[in-house]
Write a protein that holds these residues in place. Structure first.
Motif, PDB file in Angstrom:
ATOM      1  N   ASN A 130       0.808  -1.210   0.000  1.00  0.00           N
ATOM      2  CA  ASN A 130       0.000   0.000   0.000  1.00  0.00           C
ATOM      3  C   ASN A 130       0.849   1.271   0.000  1.00  0.00           C
ATOM      4  O   ASN A 130       0.626   2.156  -0.797  1.00  0.00           O
ATOM      5  N   CYS A 147      -2.782  -0.260   6.365  1.00  0.00           N
ATOM      6  CA  CYS A 147      -2.397  -0.471   4.962  1.00  0.00           C
ATOM      7  C   CYS A 147      -3.087  -1.700   4.388  1.00  0.00           C
ATOM      8  O   CYS A 147      -3.502  -1.707   3.234  1.00  0.00           O
ATOM      9  N   ARG A 151      -5.629  -1.442   1.203  1.00  0.00           N
ATOM     10  CA  ARG A 151      -5.350  -2.227  -0.016  1.00  0.00           C
ATOM     11  C   ARG A 151      -6.493  -3.203  -0.302  1.00  0.00           C
ATOM     12  O   ARG A 151      -6.896  -3.375  -1.444  1.00  0.00           O
ATOM     13  N   SER A 155      -8.842  -3.401  -3.523  1.00  0.00           N
ATOM     14  CA  SER A 155      -8.720  -4.634  -4.299  1.00  0.00           C
ATOM     15  C   SER A 155     -10.034  -5.402  -4.413  1.00  0.00           C
ATOM     16  O   SER A 155     -10.172  -6.249  -5.275  1.00  0.00           O
TER      17      SER A 155
END
Length: 169
Positions: A130, A147, A151, A155
């Motif tokens: 990230n 992070c 992410r 995603s």
């Protein structure tokens, strides 16, 4: 191709629990508005507890007595002026795999949020997916829980399985 029901189930597994976002956004170690004298008297410096079941403001040790009996409480600690939690305190609540761990006072901890990178940062081939912070080894993909959540959230749109949470029964 998975059924619609299966896709919904997989999305739910990838999604971070709602309380986790609140935990990551909470500012800890301030004086307790309910117990200002108690906050000054304890070494932790104030409100360093978080009730997963109530997901309200940060709590001090006086706040959790009585009102939060039977609730899941997470204690937040400081390391290098940043908030950390013990892995053993949160691993039953969420997946901390792939997050860089550190040993502090013989306990494994993870940082709640990313930390600023000084200068260009350390060289290395293993980087946070990230924020690009250097990681200790290739088994880790993230420098912090924050992070990993950021992410995983981005995603989810492309169907990645970055964030999994153990079954909570």
């Amino acid at each position: 191709m998975p059924s619609l029901k299966e896709m919904v189930r997989l999305d739910a597994e990838r999604a971070a629990p709602a309380w986790l976002r609140i935990l990551l956004e909470t500012i800890f170690f301030g004086e307790c508005p309910e117990h200002p004298d108690a906050s000054r008297a304890i070494r932790s410096g104030g409100c360093n507890l978080f009730c997963v079941d109530c997901t309200g403001r940060p709590l001090c040790s006086s706040c959790i007595q009585g009102e939060h009996d039977g609730h899941r409480i997470i204690q937040v600690r400081k390391s290098s002026r940043h908030s950390v939690v013990k892995v053993k305190d949160v691993e039953s609540l969420l997946g901390v795999g792939e997050v860089q761990t550190y040993t502090i006072n013989n306990d494994l901890v993870v940082f709640l949020n990313k930390r600023p990178i000084e200068g260009k940062g350390k060289a290395g081939e293993n980087r946070c997916m990230n924020c690009d912070r250097a990681l200790l080894n290739k088994e880790y993909r993230f420098c912090s829980l924050g992070c990993k959540v950021l992410r995983a959230t981005s995603s989810m749109l492309i169907g990645s399985h970055l964030y999994t949470m153990p079954c909570m029964v």
